[in-house]
Scaffold this motif. Structure first.
Motif, PDB file in Angstrom:
ATOM      1  N   GLU A 292      54.466  29.661 -24.568  1.00  0.00           N
ATOM      2  CA  GLU A 292      52.921  29.579 -24.779  1.00  0.00           C
ATOM      3  C   GLU A 292      52.248  30.947 -24.729  1.00  0.00           C
ATOM      4  O   GLU A 292      51.367  31.426 -25.041  1.00  0.00           O
ATOM      5  CB  GLU A 292      52.050  28.643 -23.722  1.00  0.00           C
ATOM      6  N   GLY A 293      53.350  32.275 -24.585  1.00  0.00           N
ATOM      7  CA  GLY A 293      52.844  33.640 -24.779  1.00  0.00           C
ATOM      8  C   GLY A 293      52.007  34.002 -23.600  1.00  0.00           C
ATOM      9  O   GLY A 293      51.059  34.755 -23.836  1.00  0.00           O
ATOM     10  N   VAL A 294      52.510  33.469 -22.403  1.00  0.00           N
ATOM     11  CA  VAL A 294      51.871  33.836 -21.077  1.00  0.00           C
ATOM     12  C   VAL A 294      52.024  35.253 -20.603  1.00  0.00           C
ATOM     13  O   VAL A 294      53.274  35.738 -20.725  1.00  0.00           O
ATOM     14  CB  VAL A 294      52.040  33.021 -20.056  1.00  0.00           C
ATOM     15  N   SER A 295      51.263  35.997 -20.182  1.00  0.00           N
ATOM     16  CA  SER A 295      51.377  37.338 -19.935  1.00  0.00           C
ATOM     17  C   SER A 295      51.645  37.687 -18.114  1.00  0.00           C
ATOM     18  O   SER A 295      52.316  38.179 -17.733  1.00  0.00           O
ATOM     19  CB  SER A 295      50.164  38.315 -20.071  1.00  0.00           C
ATOM     20  N   ASP A 296      50.944  36.423 -17.608  1.00  0.00           N
ATOM     21  CA  ASP A 296      51.258  36.658 -16.206  1.00  0.00           C
ATOM     22  C   ASP A 296      51.168  35.223 -15.540  1.00  0.00           C
ATOM     23  O   ASP A 296      50.552  34.165 -16.034  1.00  0.00           O
ATOM     24  CB  ASP A 296      50.117  37.242 -15.419  1.00  0.00           C
ATOM     25  N   ILE A 297      51.875  34.688 -14.605  1.00  0.00           N
ATOM     26  CA  ILE A 297      52.041  33.437 -13.949  1.00  0.00           C
ATOM     27  C   ILE A 297      51.597  33.677 -12.506  1.00  0.00           C
ATOM     28  O   ILE A 297      52.143  34.401 -11.627  1.00  0.00           O
ATOM     29  CB  ILE A 297      53.593  32.812 -13.927  1.00  0.00           C
ATOM     30  N   HIS A 298      50.606  33.001 -12.135  1.00  0.00           N
ATOM     31  CA  HIS A 298      50.064  33.031 -10.727  1.00  0.00           C
ATOM     32  C   HIS A 298      50.523  31.611 -10.115  1.00  0.00           C
ATOM     33  O   HIS A 298      50.068  30.641 -10.470  1.00  0.00           O
ATOM     34  CB  HIS A 298      48.443  33.258 -10.620  1.00  0.00           C
TER      35      HIS A 298
ATOM     36  N   ARG B 207      47.912  33.382 -17.216  1.00  0.00           N
ATOM     37  CA  ARG B 207      47.000  34.143 -17.905  1.00  0.00           C
ATOM     38  C   ARG B 207      47.434  34.358 -19.435  1.00  0.00           C
ATOM     39  O   ARG B 207      48.384  34.891 -19.699  1.00  0.00           O
ATOM     40  CB  ARG B 207      47.233  35.541 -17.258  1.00  0.00           C
ATOM     41  N   ILE B 208      46.687  33.783 -20.277  1.00  0.00           N
ATOM     42  CA  ILE B 208      46.761  33.627 -21.669  1.00  0.00           C
ATOM     43  C   ILE B 208      45.708  34.657 -22.368  1.00  0.00           C
ATOM     44  O   ILE B 208      44.352  34.160 -22.253  1.00  0.00           O
ATOM     45  CB  ILE B 208      46.708  32.211 -22.327  1.00  0.00           C
ATOM     46  N   ASP B 209      45.887  35.811 -23.206  1.00  0.00           N
ATOM     47  CA  ASP B 209      44.965  36.362 -23.756  1.00  0.00           C
ATOM     48  C   ASP B 209      43.807  36.886 -22.805  1.00  0.00           C
ATOM     49  O   ASP B 209      42.672  36.875 -23.374  1.00  0.00           O
ATOM     50  CB  ASP B 209      44.314  35.636 -24.698  1.00  0.00           C
ATOM     51  N   GLY B 210      44.384  37.243 -21.603  1.00  0.00           N
ATOM     52  CA  GLY B 210      43.488  38.045 -20.622  1.00  0.00           C
ATOM     53  C   GLY B 210      42.553  36.856 -19.604  1.00  0.00           C
ATOM     54  O   GLY B 210      41.914  37.463 -18.947  1.00  0.00           O
ATOM     55  N   VAL B 211      42.622  35.638 -19.954  1.00  0.00           N
ATOM     56  CA  VAL B 211      42.213  34.538 -19.226  1.00  0.00           C
ATOM     57  C   VAL B 211      43.099  33.720 -18.583  1.00  0.00           C
ATOM     58  O   VAL B 211      43.926  33.126 -19.037  1.00  0.00           O
ATOM     59  CB  VAL B 211      40.981  33.855 -20.092  1.00  0.00           C
ATOM     60  N   LEU B 212      42.598  33.370 -17.385  1.00  0.00           N
ATOM     61  CA  LEU B 212      43.543  32.770 -16.517  1.00  0.00           C
ATOM     62  C   LEU B 212      43.137  30.973 -16.656  1.00  0.00           C
ATOM     63  O   LEU B 212      41.938  30.741 -16.791  1.00  0.00           O
ATOM     64  CB  LEU B 212      43.264  32.807 -14.974  1.00  0.00           C
TER      65      LEU B 212
END
Length: 688
Positions: A322-328, A341-346
């Motif tokens: 899904e092109g995620v930048s971060d996993i919290h 976090r996808i496109d800067g939004v969680l």
């Protein structure tokens, strides 16, 4: 016989607060009603209130953002229970997500919702005209098709024998969402944009996964003997009959995008609570590159086949897909929450029981070769996996908190990285300026912007352009995000005294042509970088400033002499990342006079802009993916003379304005006019 001094055991505290205001009683669950214990307490409180003669009950669901099947059935039960006692039950503080669940299950026709002091039912608002309109007429009335397209579509329908909806989608005249919306209106069948909270994972499991995928259907909620079923074709009677035969339930179909249905089917197992079964199916090509200690290897052998392993692997795989930048991964008192976090939004993607969290964290620590017994101190590590035909790095960070260790994984997918200067999305002017800076033999180039604005990506793209066997290129990074051929990359290790400044001193003895310093954070690094630029090296680095002019004042504030900076600095590029409009739900509109006033150079009275309506592909945000907007500042003779005088910020701004400088805001407005992004997105990241 009890002891004389014994004290009766305290009554367990109810999870539902009861208050009586005279006219009616209010019941407020202190936790989400998707919790089985909360539902039991709610049923008991309703029964007790009715037995006390309280006939008016108001249920406050402020702490219940979404629904599951047990909760929906309980709401129907207690509503009927109140009615049988000649009373009433009204539901207040219904979240938008919960309201959607009530709509698609048709429960808004059976329950009474209380909003702003008045009662209403969602079903009344959703009723359609009893006279059924043709699909083409509806698409025409909604401004989605022209009469000419309708005529052409009907001709194709007559010759091909296909449905009109399929034809207009294939022709590219409308989106599948547009057709589903019109069909929903035509057939009086609800439409749903699938996402977490609008289906119950336990209900989804009523159909075998293979059957759900073959039929392209997804069970959403089960209320008594009725099953709400998402499908892109609710008129397919054989398909619905098969579901009824397999489940023994009456099917209530709702319209949904087929790709959304299939996507949720693939993810549905991930959202189920652990129960000793597989959490999710992991693709055969998923492989973890692990270097385990002997003790950790033993733990891993014992855990082989564990649901936790499958949960960790499927979580990473989904993030990459899904092109995620971060996993919290976050622990709380009674649950474990996972956000992407996808496109800067969680976005929240799943929740599990609290006891799942320590096991999941331990598994990821094993994958990162960290100490699983250390839970008091923060740890950093790295995981490398191979999935979907490519290698992906994950940077892992843990931080002890009140309820356990919070873990964040930064996803570094080289295949998604922009390492080509021509693909940075620079405007013609900014691209020419940046290319001009990189052709210089020596000097300091700074890229500025806040954290997460893509500065490092711009530096990597520059290095990719400069990279050759004839140049000795050295980098100093914290950490090294992407490995590049030929280039000598070095990582900061503050724990052993290897800081930016110390490595930079030694790099200068390595006969470098180009030096990339990941970030200038303090005076010592800034001084060495300036000296390197003055002594014949091309130095590239980043700063955390709002714009390009701010880089000049920041360097002077760090203690760099203005006369040295004016000679060393050759240019600055500032940038921001802005979300682009989702192509799946993109729609155009005529700009308002207020918006047109922002485009001072636009004389057109019919300025058309675009925005996203929100759909399943963009998590209902209207945006999908991001691009960068830029401003490039060239340090010419006039600016050099101004820097020597140690100018104020106002003096720098006045100088740039007089030069006709194209700012971040100006570049952003160009993207708005090109219908790439929205004016709201530009205003959120760049000031006019």
């Amino acid at each position: 016989m009890s002891e004389p001094n014994s004290t009766p055991a305290a009554e367990p505290q109810s999870r539902v607060l009861h208050t009586n205001s005279g006219q009616f009683s209010t019941l407020t669950p202190i936790d989400a009603c998707t919790n089985t214990n909360v539902l039991e307490d709610l049923r008991e409180q309703v029964t007790a209130a009715l037995e006390r003669g309280e006939r008016g009950l108001l249920l406050n669901l402020a702490n219940t953002p979404s629904a599951n099947s047990d909760m929906l059935e309980a709401l129907l039960d207690i509503t009927e229970q109140a009615q049988q006692a000649n009373g009433w039950l009204r539901i207040a503080q219904v979240s938008p997500l919960l309201h959607q669940a009530l709509d698609i299950t048709r429960l808004t026709e059976k329950l009474t919702l209380f909003a702003d002091g008045s009662t209403s039912t969602g079903g009344d608002a959703a009723k359609h005209s009893p006279q059924r309109q043709r699909l083409g007429d509806l698409l025409l009335a909604n401004g989605l098709l022209t009469p000419e397209q309708i005529e052409q579509g009907l001709a194709l329908q007559a010759s091909q024998g296909r449905k009109l909806g399929e034809i207009v989608i294939d022709q590219g005249w409308v989106t599948e969402q547009d057709v589903l919306r019109a069909l929903s209106q035509q057939l009086s069948i609800p439409r749903v944009s699938l996402k977490a909270g609008l289906y119950d994972p336990e209900t989804a499991a009523l159909l075998p996964k293979k059957v759900s995928r073959r039929l392209a259907v997804l069970p959403l909620f089960k209320v008594r003997n009725e099953l709400t079923l998402a499908t892109h074709n609710p008129q397919n009677a054989p398909k619905l009959r098969e579901v009824e035969d397999r489940t023994g339930l009456k099917v209530l179909p709702v319209f949904a995008n087929e790709s959304e249905v299939v996507g949720i089917i693939d993810q549905s197992d991930e959202a189920r609570e652990l129960s000793g079964e597989l959490i999710a199916e992991v693709d055969d090509d998923f492989h973890v590159f692990e270097t385990l200690s002997e003790e950790q290897a033993t733990i891993d052998e014992v855990a082989t086949g564990s649901p936790i392993i499958n949960l960790a692997n499927s979580l990473i795989q989904r993030a990459v897909r899904e092109g995620v930048s971060d996993i919290h991964i976050e622990p709380f008192r009674d649950k474990c929450r996972v956000r992407f976090r996808i496109d800067g939004v969680l976005y929240e993607v799943m929740k599990h029981r609290a006891e799942v969290h320590p096991a999941l964290v331990s598994r990821l620590k094993v994958m990162a070769n960290l100490d699983i017994a250390e839970r008091r101190l923060p740890q950093d590590g790295r995981i490398q996996v191979f999935t979907q035909g490519r290698s992906v790095d994950l940077r892992l960070s843990t931080l002890p908190g009140l309820f356990g260790e919070k873990m964040v994984l930064r996803v570094l997918d080289r295949s998604q990285a922009i390492l080509d200067l021509n693909n940075l999305g620079l405007s013609k002017t900014n691209s020419s300026n940046y290319q001009q800076l990189l052709t210089q033999g020596y000097g300091l180039i700074l890229v500025t912007g806040p954290t997460g604005s893509g500065k490092t990506t711009s530096l990597y793209a520059a290095l990719d352009q400069l990279n050759s066997l004839e140049r000795n290129i050295v980098t100093i990074e914290d950490p090294v995000e992407y490995q590049m051929d030929i280039i000598n990359q070095n990582e900061v290790r503050n724990n052993v005294g290897l800081s930016f400044a110390k490595i930079l001193k030694h790099v200068l003895r390595q006969d470098p042509d180009v030096i990339m310093v990941g970030e200038i954070r303090e005076r010592e690094t800034a001084e060495i970088a300036v000296q390197a630029a003055l002594t014949g090296h091309l130095v590239l680095s980043t700063l955390h400033t709002n714009d390009s002019a701010g880089a000049i004042t920041r360097m002077i504030d760090m203690g760099i002499e203005p006369y040295l900076l004016s000679s060393a600095l050759i240019g600055v590029m500032a940038q921001r990342l802005v979300r682009t409009i989702c192509p799946a739900c993109k729609t155009s509109y005529l700009a308002s006079p207020e918006v047109k006033a922002r485009f001072a150079d636009d004389d057109s009275s019919n300025l058309r802009l675009a925005k996203g309506r929100g759909c399943g592909e963009c998590y209902d945000s209207g945006y999908r993916n991001r691009i960068a907007i830029h401003e490039t500042l060239i340090n010419d003779d006039d600016l050099q003379r101004l820097i020597v005088s140690n100018p104020s910020r106002d003096e720098l701004n006045a100088h740039l304005q007089a030069k006709g400088f194209e700012s971040l805001y100006d570049d952003g407005l160009t993207r708005v006019k090109a219908q790439v992004t929205t004016i709201e997105e530009i205003l959120s990241v760049a000031n006019s």
